[in-house]
Design a protein around this motif. Structure first.
Motif, short mmCIF file in Angstrom:
data_model
loop_
_atom_site.label_atom_id
_atom_site.label_comp_id
_atom_site.label_asym_id
_atom_site.label_seq_id
_atom_site.Cartn_x
_atom_site.Cartn_y
_atom_site.Cartn_z
N LEU A 490 -6.21 16.47 19.71
CA LEU A 490 -4.99 15.75 20.06
C LEU A 490 -4.24 16.60 21.08
O LEU A 490 -3.99 17.78 20.85
CB LEU A 490 -4.12 15.55 18.81
N TYR A 491 -3.88 15.98 22.20
CA TYR A 491 -3.15 16.69 23.27
C TYR A 491 -1.75 16.10 23.40
O TYR A 491 -1.59 14.88 23.56
CB TYR A 491 -3.90 16.55 24.59
N CYS A 492 -0.76 16.97 23.34
CA CYS A 492 0.64 16.56 23.50
C CYS A 492 1.24 17.34 24.67
O CYS A 492 1.42 18.56 24.58
CB CYS A 492 1.44 16.84 22.23
N CYS A 493 1.52 16.62 25.75
CA CYS A 493 2.16 17.24 26.91
C CYS A 493 3.60 16.77 26.97
O CYS A 493 3.86 15.58 27.12
CB CYS A 493 1.41 16.85 28.19
N ASN A 494 4.55 17.68 26.86
CA ASN A 494 5.95 17.26 26.83
C ASN A 494 6.58 17.26 28.22
O ASN A 494 5.91 17.50 29.23
CB ASN A 494 6.75 18.11 25.84
N GLY A 495 7.87 17.02 28.26
CA GLY A 495 8.55 16.83 29.53
C GLY A 495 8.61 18.04 30.43
O GLY A 495 8.76 17.91 31.65
N ILE A 496 8.46 19.23 29.87
CA ILE A 496 8.49 20.44 30.70
C ILE A 496 7.08 20.94 31.02
O ILE A 496 6.90 22.00 31.60
CB ILE A 496 9.30 21.57 30.03
N GLY A 497 6.06 20.16 30.59
CA GLY A 497 4.69 20.54 30.90
C GLY A 497 4.07 21.51 29.92
O GLY A 497 3.07 22.14 30.24
N ALA A 498 4.65 21.62 28.72
CA ALA A 498 4.03 22.44 27.68
C ALA A 498 2.97 21.59 26.99
O ALA A 498 3.27 20.57 26.37
CB ALA A 498 5.07 22.91 26.67
N LEU A 499 1.70 22.01 27.13
CA LEU A 499 0.58 21.25 26.60
C LEU A 499 0.11 21.89 25.30
O LEU A 499 -0.31 23.05 25.28
CB LEU A 499 -0.56 21.21 27.62
N THR A 500 0.15 21.11 24.23
CA THR A 500 -0.31 21.58 22.93
C THR A 500 -1.61 20.88 22.58
O THR A 500 -1.70 19.65 22.63
CB THR A 500 0.74 21.28 21.83
N CYS A 501 -2.62 21.65 22.23
CA CYS A 501 -3.92 21.14 21.80
C CYS A 501 -4.04 21.37 20.31
O CYS A 501 -3.89 22.50 19.83
CB CYS A 501 -5.05 21.81 22.56
N ILE A 502 -4.34 20.30 19.56
CA ILE A 502 -4.35 20.36 18.10
C ILE A 502 -5.66 19.74 17.61
O ILE A 502 -6.13 18.73 18.14
CB ILE A 502 -3.15 19.57 17.52
N ASP A 503 -6.25 20.32 16.58
CA ASP A 503 -7.38 19.69 15.92
C ASP A 503 -6.88 18.40 15.27
O ASP A 503 -6.04 18.43 14.37
CB ASP A 503 -7.96 20.63 14.85
N ALA A 504 -7.38 17.26 15.75
CA ALA A 504 -6.82 15.97 15.35
C ALA A 504 -6.96 15.71 13.85
O ALA A 504 -6.09 15.09 13.23
CB ALA A 504 -7.47 14.84 16.15
N LYS A 505 -8.03 16.20 13.25
CA LYS A 505 -8.28 15.90 11.84
C LYS A 505 -7.51 16.80 10.89
O LYS A 505 -7.12 16.37 9.80
CB LYS A 505 -9.78 16.01 11.56
N THR A 506 -7.28 18.06 11.29
CA THR A 506 -6.66 19.02 10.37
C THR A 506 -5.23 19.39 10.72
O THR A 506 -4.50 19.88 9.86
CB THR A 506 -7.49 20.31 10.33
N GLY A 507 -4.84 19.21 11.97
CA GLY A 507 -3.50 19.62 12.39
C GLY A 507 -3.43 21.06 12.86
O GLY A 507 -2.36 21.54 13.24
N GLU A 508 -4.55 21.76 12.88
CA GLU A 508 -4.54 23.15 13.33
C GLU A 508 -4.25 23.22 14.83
O GLU A 508 -4.89 22.53 15.62
CB GLU A 508 -5.90 23.80 13.06
N GLN A 509 -3.27 24.05 15.22
CA GLN A 509 -2.98 24.21 16.63
C GLN A 509 -4.03 25.11 17.27
O GLN A 509 -4.29 26.22 16.81
CB GLN A 509 -1.59 24.82 16.83
N ILE A 510 -4.65 24.60 18.33
CA ILE A 510 -5.68 25.35 19.05
C ILE A 510 -5.04 26.20 20.15
O ILE A 510 -5.35 27.37 20.29
CB ILE A 510 -6.73 24.40 19.64
N TYR A 511 -4.15 25.58 20.92
CA TYR A 511 -3.40 26.35 21.91
C TYR A 511 -2.13 25.61 22.28
O TYR A 511 -1.99 24.41 22.03
CB TYR A 511 -4.24 26.66 23.15
N ARG A 512 -1.21 26.32 22.87
CA ARG A 512 -0.01 25.76 23.48
C ARG A 512 0.26 26.56 24.75
O ARG A 512 0.55 27.76 24.68
CB ARG A 512 1.19 25.82 22.55
#
Length: 589
Positions: A490-512
């Protein structure tokens, strides 16, 4: 002599053995739960293609590929159903009505035939289960038989192998179910608007709009708000906190346009409405922010207070509806009008709209696409929101603040509900891995929620307090952008361009990580294709990131003008609606 029978031929011959049943008429049911179950099964199979494999006992080698189209499904009396299927026998397509029994194991339908005698061919038995978009079962005939299994996909998909399919149609905001997945063709890493490298065409589009292009076949549809006497209206982009509206009483034309996908030529333009917009827009916004929707037969455009319009693909108006004044703005400051932006979607012959506005006028509604007749309208206790609805397994899923939830597609009755989060909800819900992903932000909360697709009732945002909330995070949710699931992440890119990558099934943050060079801010949502993520910056810089566990920026490509809309993807080309032009970007060599 025994005639060899494959599974598709077996289906074809069923109709020979049951001619009397073909005259049966649909039978209503008085049980709402049963009716909803039947409606869900009908929705799954109508306009679908079964793509998979079948085996024959004793055969050597791998299972054989199998595919056929189901055009229509009708409930008859008792357990009988009529399935209008198009099967291919010896490379000849044949459309036949097949009468079958359908039995239920809880929420799981099973097509059942037992020792059915077919003259000249023998006696046949079959059991086929359907669950979660897949089918599996067995068939037998006298001294031979086998198994079948595969996926249920829309009729325009699934015509080949089980790998990524070429993405042709992009029917609504961010594609089918807002998934944002344009796989199936090679897409470029780099392009150059000035030199023309990997730019197939660009077309000047009048007016101002942040709606996205939608695509069916070789046609692109888009909307625009054209200001009288001003071909270059003011647009203030970037990161700032003003809540003021644009004070402008100039008449506008709300237009729907059709563009040739291959050449960029505008094929037709229709003016849906003309006059002074009833609600003002935000300095960063437009009066044409809602993305249209198409099913290849109809095109639906929504201009908020200026109405809902349905055209055929030739540009002929089929129907229009005035849904009243839809005032979307900051609920704490009612004079701050920002403009309507929720996009319509089309599903199984129906148009679905989410209208969360100021006052006590919020609602969710469904209309018949052929006539505009209202099917149902359910009031919502909700502040203004800007996200669009998503349909999954018979539910209409919506974002919100007071009321995040799922509604029964057949009746409009609410199935589940969550309260809280950001108080200006904009992102659209998406579904992947049997989870509903919802995020919003503003105020004290910015959650990311992963909700079970089987959720029911009202429950907490905290995973520890509810089995329906598979995982959740209280922070780092998106304010404007719809999140993206691509593969396992799961990729969440917010308004300031901070991109968070999360394991979609577990919720574990892979990187931000912060996207380099994204200082102007991000409003449009990202899409994925060919192993790459594409995030449009407000300044028109498109940031290309490699998909996967590692943060790897690949390129930044400028359009030369602002871009606050979400791109579309079709057959290896990305289509960007920027401030003045529509761009087609794809490999040219």
């Amino acid at each position: 002599m025994r005639i060899p029978v494959t599974f598709p031929l077996f289906l074809l011959t069923l109709t020979l053995a049951t001619p009397a049943l073909a005259q049966n008429r649909p039978a209503p049911t008085g049980n709402p739960e049963r009716a909803a179950r039947h409606a869900k099964f009908k929705e799954l199979l109508t306009g679908s293609r079964l793509v998979g494999f079948f085996t024959t006992e004793g055969q050597k080698g791998p299972a054989k590929r199998d595919s056929y189209t189901i055009k229509k499904v009708v409930k008859l009396k008792g357990d009988k159903w009529r399935i209008q299927a198009s099967v291919e026998y010896r490379k000849i397509p044949i459309t036949v009505p097949i009468i079958v029994d359908v039995r239920w194991a809880g929420d799981t339908p099973m097509i059942q035939i037992t020792k059915l005698n077919i003259p000249l061919l023998g006696t046949f038995t079959a059991r086929v289960l359907f669950y979660d978009g897949q089918y599996a079962g067995m068939w037998s005939g006298d001294d031979h038989g086998g198994q079948m299994y595969g996926r249920v996909v829309p009729a325009d998909e699934g015509k080949g192998d089980q790998g990524p399919k070429k993405q042709v149609n992009w029917p609504s905001f961010r594609g089918k179910n807002a998934e944002g997945n344009g796989d199936g063709s090679k897409t470029p890493v780099k392009w150059n608007v000035e030199t023309g490298e990997n730019v197939r065409w660009k077309t000047r589009v009048p007016g101002l709009s942040h709606s996205s292009p939608v695509i069916w076949g070789d046609r692109i549809y888009l909307t625009s708000a054209v200001k009288e006497g001003d071909d270059d209206p003011k647009l203030k982009v970037g990161r700032y906190g003003s809540i003021a509206s644009v004070d402008d009483d100039t008449p506008h034309e709300m237009q729907v346009l059709c563009v040739d996908k291959k050449t960029g030529k505008i094929l037709w333009t229709k003016t849906a409405w003309k006059g002074v917009p009833k609600i003002k827009r935000h300095p960063k916004g437009t009066h044409a922010a809602s993305t249209p929707a198409t099913d290849g037969k109809y095109v639906v455009a929504f201009f908020g207070s200026e109405g809902l319009y349905c055209y055929d693909t030739a540009g002929t108006l089929v129907w229009q509806k005035d849904l009243g004044v839809l005032d979307s703005g900051y609920f704490k400051v009612p004079t701050a009008q920002w403009g309507f932006a929720s996009s319509p979607i089309i599903h199984a012959g129906r148009v679905i709209v989410q209208c969360d506005v100021q006052g006590d006028n919020s609602f969710l509604a469904v209309y018949e696409i052929a006539t505009g007749k209202q099917v149902w309208r359910t009031p919502r206790d909700e502040v203004p929101t800007w996200g669009s609805p998503t349909v999954h397994e018979g539910q209409v899923i919506v974002n919100g603040w007071k009321n995040i939830g799922g509604y029964d597609l057949a009746t409009g009755k609410q199935v589940w509900k969550v309260r809280g989060g950001g108080d200006i909800p904009v992102p659209t819900p998406i579904v992947a891995h049997d989870l509903i992903f919802i995020t919003n932000a503003h105020g004290r909360s910015a959650p990311i929620l992963a909700i079970s697709t089987k959720a029911k009732g009202e429950f907490s945002m905290t995973a520890e307090e509810s089995p329906h909330m598979v995982w959740s995070k209280s922070r780092r949710g998106n304010y404007m952008q719809t999140p993206l699931v691509y593969g396992d992440y799961l990729y969440c890119c917010n308004g300031i361009g901070a991109l968070t990558c999360i394991d979609a099934k577990t919720g574990e943050q892979i990187y931000r990580e912060r996207i380099p060079g994204g200082g102007a801010g991000f409003t449009g949502s990202g899409v994925a294709a060919d192993g790459k993520l594409y995030f449009p910056g407000e300044d028109g810089e498109i940031h290309v990131i490699e998909a996967g566990r590692d943060f790897n920026p690949l390129a930044v490509n400028g359009l030369g003008e602002e871009c606050l809309s979400t791109p579309a993807v079709s057959e290896g080309a990305l289509f960007f609606r920027a401030r003045r032009h529509l761009f087609a970007v794809g490999l040219t060599k």
